[in-house]
Enzyme design. Structure first.
Site, PDB file in Angstrom:
ATOM      1  N   ASP A   1      -9.818   2.613  -1.223  1.00  0.00           N
ATOM      2  CA  ASP A   1     -11.118   2.009  -0.958  1.00  0.00           C
ATOM      3  C   ASP A   1     -11.880   2.982  -0.042  1.00  0.00           C
ATOM      4  O   ASP A   1     -11.279   3.836   0.624  1.00  0.00           O
ATOM      5  CB  ASP A   1     -11.001   0.613  -0.337  1.00  0.00           C
TER       6      ASP A   1
HETATM    7  C1  BGC Z   1     -15.753  -1.780  -1.084  1.00  0.00           C
HETATM    8  C2  BGC Z   1     -15.350  -1.423  -2.504  1.00  0.00           C
HETATM    9  C3  BGC Z   1     -16.386  -0.518  -3.117  1.00  0.00           C
HETATM   10  C4  BGC Z   1     -16.558   0.706  -2.242  1.00  0.00           C
HETATM   11  C5  BGC Z   1     -17.588   1.667  -2.763  1.00  0.00           C
HETATM   12  C6  BGC Z   1     -16.075  -0.546  -0.277  1.00  0.00           C
HETATM   13  O1  BGC Z   1     -16.600  -0.882   0.975  1.00  0.00           O
HETATM   14  O2  BGC Z   1     -14.720  -2.517  -0.469  1.00  0.00           O
HETATM   15  O3  BGC Z   1     -15.195  -2.577  -3.271  1.00  0.00           O
HETATM   16  O4  BGC Z   1     -16.009  -0.146  -4.418  1.00  0.00           O
HETATM   17  O5  BGC Z   1     -16.970   0.299  -0.953  1.00  0.00           O
HETATM   18  O6  BGC Z   1     -18.856   1.126  -2.670  1.00  0.00           O
END
Ligand code: BGC
Length: 822
Positions: free
Chosen positions: A231
């Site tokens: 993530d």
């Molecule tokens: C989120 C993800 C997301 C990523 C990119 C993160 O903060 O938890 O779900 O894909 O950001 O935007």
């Protein structure tokens, strides 16, 4: 393995063999916010990723580059139709191709453990089987279009509080039977090309370093062969990551991989074979999506084009859940001369999607007011705000025409960018032409504001740093916002709004507005990004007066339709909810309108459960979730009876927050115990004998169904039912298992399988529903295996959990003894 898989593998191995250590480790680190570096020497294009899940935002966080916005994942799940989820996936693949995206960062398949979870709207259900089925359909659809998926967030990201660090303490059986179960089903059924490991820890190990769950369970037991991306900003350790099975650290360019990883290998702390394994996974992904020269893409001919607007409208109606319809209040009687009073702030300023990384920018939004205005004869519709749910400032939007002007230290203009709202969200190199991080000293959000109403308007800011705010040429505030104690890296994005000034303005008299932001030194930041917002809140009107106006409108009309909603500050990524109340005076509004007009229909525009204390006092209640860009058109379709509301609840709606099985998502000393074990959702309501407002699986259509027979042969259930109503309809036949005289500890009943059937009036149909082997198994931790539990099961054919229409008995033989059983 197919021949094409074999060719891809050969090409991957040959490409891998040509790369030196530095290039390999460079490939495992984001080159920017959304992509990996291209390696022309092996014919590898730059792999581009994008959120997900209701649309494909692309690499730019801006409305200049619009995307189709489908209904929220809760809405998609409410259709209980993996086939529909697959069609949604195909549309998203089409969007991804259009935007040059290879991999979609979706679906989100964490569970609805507590209704407080900030990303509840972004997940499917409280039930692992339903989540796995919808997620499998979605993944298959996206990948049918030759675009990769990244199933997220593996695993246990079921709430937002302290999400970067929280240690979720989950017993092995609970983990297997609930939280891992959707991931397992999707990996086995739909073979996703990617997975995203979560921010949080599970049982003491952070998920980006979880060798047991990633290496042994996901890859070893389930056979996952895709790539594993962290993530965003979750990867914290070079050795921990690579030895824990993390392939890619995002975003870049500053990550724990890249040169740090090469050095670690050279120092002998990590074998190069671990790097090779990760690179192999990335190259396999590239081969699959057609981004590696010489390797045949999995999909060479994308499926037939999909009409995105039409599909968004269809899914919205399919996901609407009608939970109350007294005396057939719906569909509305649209005879000439009948009138409708539409009430509610969200009826005009529609809330079509949830906040955070799931945000996309649709080209158009059909509000309930737009939808009903188009569908009803002239003069049949009136509108009143009634109550404003938003008590906080929101990004300057309605009435603002803004642009961003970037200047250097001398004040010379470097470049200008258009700005659809007061939000500046420039990530990586997505800056206005001419501007750069090195040369920019200030950014001014500037333009014209045309007030809708006269009175005291509030202006404010979100974001960290030094600002100057001016309205009508007068500087109203100058100051610095410092980070808070628990600085979230995304605070500028999710943080609380700050009011800075109030000023009297007159309706329809334009004023100049300006917010200047001093650009900080971004060289030291892990992520090059500029994020801040100009916020606004219109004049507060006397709430009693607003309600009185709505009541007068309701009294004058045949039907009152009240749209109640949550706000961006209630439901979003980045924080959890504190309660399930509708914000502002909306409950008072509904009560007052219902007292004035017995034909009051309430439309609930919220991505997750809210308390509806007046629900027995109104004629009808329709839950529309976050309905996507075409929500208002779908609402008109359903209210007027052109389409039936197709949804069934994917999650239980409690009567009151205190009844929810899990009411605490705040970790204690960094730990969050999943002490309720298997008892989440309907399993808990049943165990505690608590009656919810609306049970799991519940929802009314516009026709009636008689369940006539249930036959169980082996582990296949056959349910016969007849449409006894007057119009075509769709029913979701749900099959629950309830063990009789159980010899193991299990919930009293659980969803084993479901099927959708359609029939014309008077028509009988049969649903043949295979009950999967897993429905009869429990996870046995001592033997670290699934164990089939033989015995007597009551098989329940049901309209909803607790609304069983037919039962049959199934005797399941106990498993063969050890020796015969692998
Ligand atoms: C989120 C993800 C997301 C990523 C990119 C993160 O903060 O938890 O779900 O894909 O950001 O935007």
């Amino acid at each position: 393995m197919t021949d094409a898989d074999q060719v891809r593998n050969d090409v991957v191995e040959a490409a891998l063999g040509k790369l030196d250590l530095d290039t390999k480790t460079r490939l495992l680190a984001g080159q920017d916010m959304w992509s990996l570096p291209a390696l022309p020497e092996i014919g590898l294009q730059s792999l581009v990723m994008s959120d997900g899940p209701i649309g494909v935002r692309g690499v730019r966080w801006t409305a200049d580059d619009p995307s189709i916005a489908l209904p929220s994942p809760t809405a998609l799940a409410a259709a209980w139709d993996p086939g529909l989820a697959r069609r949604a996936g195909r549309l998203l693949a089409q969007e991804a191709r259009r935007k040059g995206v290879h991999v979609l960062l979706a679906p989100t398949v964490n569970l609805h453990r507590s209704p407080l979870g900030g990303r509840h709207f972004e997940c499917y259900s409280e039930d692992p089987h339903l989540t796995g089925a919808i997620g499998s359909g979605y993944v298959s659809g996206v990948q049918d279009g030759g675009v990769g998926t990244t199933v997220k967030h593996f695993v246990g990201n079921d709430a937002e509080t302290e999400r970067f660090t929280v240690d979720n303490v989950i017993a092995p059986r609970t983990l297997r039977e609930l939280y891992l179960a959707p991931f397992e089903a999707i990996v086995k059924n739909a073979r996703p090309w990617g997975i995203m490991t979560a921010y949080n820890q599970v049982n003491g190990t952070t998920m980006t370093e979880h060798q047991h769950l990633v290496g042994e369970v996901l890859r070893g037991e389930w056979g996952f062969d895709g790539y594993n991306v962290s993530d965003w900003m979750a990867a914290r350790s070079t050795t921990g990551g690579i030895l824990g099975g993390l392939d890619v650290a995002m975003p870049g360019p500053q990550t724990v991989y890249g040169s740090a990883l090469a050095e670690t290998v050279r120092a002998g702390r990590v074998p190069e074979s671990a790097v090779d394994a990760a690179v192999r996974n990335v190259l396999r992904l590239a081969a699959r999506v057609g981004a590696l020269a010489g390797a045949p893409a999995v999909v060479t001919e994308p499926p037939a084009p999909v009409d995105g607007q039409a599909l968004a409208r269809e899914i919205a109606a399919r996901g609407f859940v009608l939970v109350r319809n007294q005396e057939a209040a719906l569909p509305l009687d649209a005879a000439p001369g009948r009138t409708v009073a539409l009430i509610g702030a969200a009826a005009r300023d529609a809330r079509v999607l949830g906040g955070g990384s799931a945000t996309v920018f649709p080209e158009r939004v059909v509000s309930p007011l737009d939808g009903l205005t188009a569908a009803l004869p002239e003069g049949a519709l009136t509108y009143a705000v009634g109550a404003d749910p938003s008590e906080e400032l929101v990004p300057a939007d309605k009435g603002f025409e803004l642009r961003a002007v970037c200047r250097d230290a001398s004040g010379a203009v470097l470049g200008e960018g258009s700005l659809p709202s007061g939000q500046v969200q420039w990530i990586g190199d997505d800056l206005p032409v001419g501007a750069s991080y090195e040369t920019m000293a200030s950014i001014e959000v500037t333009g014209r504001f045309l007030p809708r109403e006269s009175g005291e308007h509030a202006f404010g800011t979100r974001g960290l740093g030094a600002f100057t705010l001016a309205v009508g040429g007068r500087t109203l505030w100058e100051g610095v916002q410092e980070p808070g104690d628990e600085a979230d890296p995304f605070e500028a994005f999710f943080g609380a709004p700050s009011e800075r000034a109030r000023i009297e303005l007159t309706a329809d008299e334009p004023v100049e507005v300006s917010l200047t932001f001093q650009v900080p030194d971004t060289t030291a930041l892990p992520l090059k990004a500029i994020m801040f917002s100009l916020l606004h809140l219109g004049p507060r009107r006397d709430p009693d007066e607003l309600i009185a106006q709505a009541v007068a409108a309701a009294r004058a009309a045949d039907t009152a339709v009240v749209v109640v909603a949550t706000t961006e500050r209630v439901e979003s990524e980045g924080f959890d909810r504190r309660d399930l109340r509708l914000p502002g005076r909306q409950d008072d509004l509904v009560r007052a309108v219902a007292a004035a007009n017995p034909n009051t229909v309430v439309v609930v525009n919220a991505g997750s459960p809210v308390e509806l204390p007046w629900r027995e006092d109104v004629a009808a209640v329709l839950l529309t979730w976050f309905p996507g860009q075409e929500g208002g058109a779908a609402l008109a379709d359903v209210l007027l009876g052109h389409t039936e509301p197709g949804g069934r609840l994917p999650t239980t709606w409690p009567a009151a927050f205190a009844d929810a099985p899990v009411t605490e998502v705040v970790p204690a000393d960094g730990r969050l115990e999943y002490g309720e074990g298997l008892l989440i959702g309907y399993r808990a309501y049943e165990a505690q004998n608590v009656t919810p407002a609306y049970p799991f699986g519940y929802g009314l259509g516009y026709t009636d169904w008689a369940y006539e027979s249930l036959e169980v042969t082996g582990t296949t259930a056959r349910v016969r039912l007849t449409n006894t109503g007057t119009r075509h309809g769709r029913e979701v036949v749900q099959v629950y298992l309830a063990p009789v005289a159980d010899r193991v500890e299990r919930p009293a009943s659980w969803l084993a399988a479901f099927a959708g059937v359609e029939a014309d009036p008077g028509e009988s149909v049969e649903a043949e529903i295979a009950l999967p082997a897993r429905a009869f198994e429990i996870w046995d931790e001592p033997s670290r295996g699934w164990q089939r539990i033989g015995g007597t099961y009551e098989v329940r054919a049901a309209h909803a959990h607790g609304d069983t229409r037919l039962t049959a008995i199934l005797e399941l033989q106990p498993p063969q003894m050890a020796g015969n059983h692998p």
